[in-house]
Design a protein around this motif. Structure first.
Motif, short mmCIF file in Angstrom:
data_model
loop_
_atom_site.label_atom_id
_atom_site.label_comp_id
_atom_site.label_asym_id
_atom_site.label_seq_id
_atom_site.Cartn_x
_atom_site.Cartn_y
_atom_site.Cartn_z
N ARG A 1 -21.02 55.95 9.65
CA ARG A 1 -20.66 54.54 9.76
C ARG A 1 -19.14 54.45 9.90
N GLN B 1 -32.68 42.63 9.71
CA GLN B 1 -31.70 43.70 9.64
C GLN B 1 -31.82 44.45 8.32
N PHE C 1 -27.62 48.73 14.63
CA PHE C 1 -28.65 48.24 13.72
C PHE C 1 -29.08 46.83 14.14
N THR C 2 -28.13 46.02 14.55
CA THR C 2 -28.43 44.63 14.92
C THR C 2 -29.33 44.57 16.15
N THR D 1 -32.15 48.54 7.92
CA THR D 1 -31.29 49.30 7.01
C THR D 1 -32.13 50.07 5.99
N SER D 2 -33.18 49.42 5.50
CA SER D 2 -34.05 50.05 4.50
C SER D 2 -34.78 51.25 5.09
N GLN E 1 -32.31 54.08 5.40
CA GLN E 1 -31.96 54.58 4.06
C GLN E 1 -33.09 55.44 3.49
#
Length: 293
Positions: free
Chosen positions: A55, A34, A23-24, A38-39, A42
């Motif tokens: 994860r 970030q 993700f980073t 993530t959003s 999701q």
């Protein structure tokens, strides 16, 4: 799943996270926060109703659903790229060209072409990745890149259109004070190889085996520059494209080892998938490489 609402940017984020496995790193590449990355993931998972990533502490891994979605995302984003190139004015030159190239091609042949192209067509953007020949063809088939420029024996792939750019001789090289008259005399020397998926490695290793030269004592490097510096330092012998060794040979920092047979050669080649839609920007770039301008 009949009422899915999925945005292109969510798929772009998902594809980037999957390829970088982070993700980073995806946030850095896409220049998003970030939290945005993530959003996006999701929102995708909420729409599909299943997790796309496992994860595992700080590690992430695609679930089976994620692996399936990745294949569709690659296809859809390739189509989206084509749509972006559509213009009411066919004379316009804009859009993105995604190129994959061998390291030697990028360093010694491609720079001047890219510079001239950007000067003439400043609205066209480029993305460029370096990889070995086999992975580059895989990226062509997946739609991850538009054009691959490789340095290898002549390609005969049924689903690709391939054109030869230039003929490039290969040379056996050793440190500047070596005393080998031919490569066959270097049987006990350490061999310095590129990675196993590299066409140069496969050709070089096959050549040595055919000549009865042992490959047991060897070093392996992913960087052409590292290979050259090891040869210069006297750590072993290698086979290199002449274009990448020319400056060091001219400065007498390394020396050619002759072969008892005909000098081998590779070909710089431009490939794209036969089903790939080429925009005017793509066609002009290929023409410029091949000198048809």
């Amino acid at each position: 799943m009949g009422g899915l609402t999925i945005e292109i940017r969510q798929l772009q984020t998902f594809k980037t996270v999957a390829e970088l496995n982070s993700f980073t790193k995806a946030a850095q590449t896409l220049q998003y926060s970030q939290a945005s990355i993530t959003s996006h993931i999701q929102q995708l998972e909420d729409e599909i109703g299943l997790p796309l990533f496992d994860r595992l502490g700080k590690q992430i891994q695609l679930t089976m659903v994620g692996q399936e979605l990745y294949l569709y995302a690659v296809e859809l984003l390739a189509v989206y790229s084509k749509i972006q190139h559509i213009s009411a004015d066919d004379t316009s030159m804009k859009g993105e060209i995604r190129i994959g190239a061998a390291e030697s091609i990028t360093v010694y042949k491609l720079g001047s072409v890219l510079s001239e192209y950007k000067k003439n067509y400043p609205e066209v953007t480029f993305s460029l990745i370096n990889d070995d020949c086999l992975p580059l063809r895989e990226r062509l088939h997946s739609g991850e890149i538009d054009i691959a420029i490789t340095l290898e024996p002549k390609v005969n792939a049924p689903h690709l259109i391939t054109k030869t750019w230039s003929e490039e001789p290969l040379v056996f090289v050793g440190e500047r004070n070596h005393s080998f008259k031919t490569i066959e005399e270097a049987n006990e020397e350490c061999i310095i190889f590129s990675p196993k998926k590299c066409a140069l490695r496969q050709f070089f290793e096959g050549y040595l085996i055919e000549k009865g030269i042992s490959t047991h004592n060897h070093l392996e490097f992913t960087s052409m520059e590292a290979i050259k510096q090891c040869v210069v330092s006297g750590l072993g012998i290698s086979m290199l494209p002449f274009i990448s060794a020319e400056a060091l040979l001219r400065d007498k920092k390394m020396k050619i080892i002759k072969s008892s047979s005909e000098n081998p050669k590779f070909y710089a080649q431009v490939s794209y998938h036969k089903n790939k839609w080429l925009s005017k920007a793509h066609r002009k770039f290929i023409e410029m490489i091949l000198g048809d301008r």
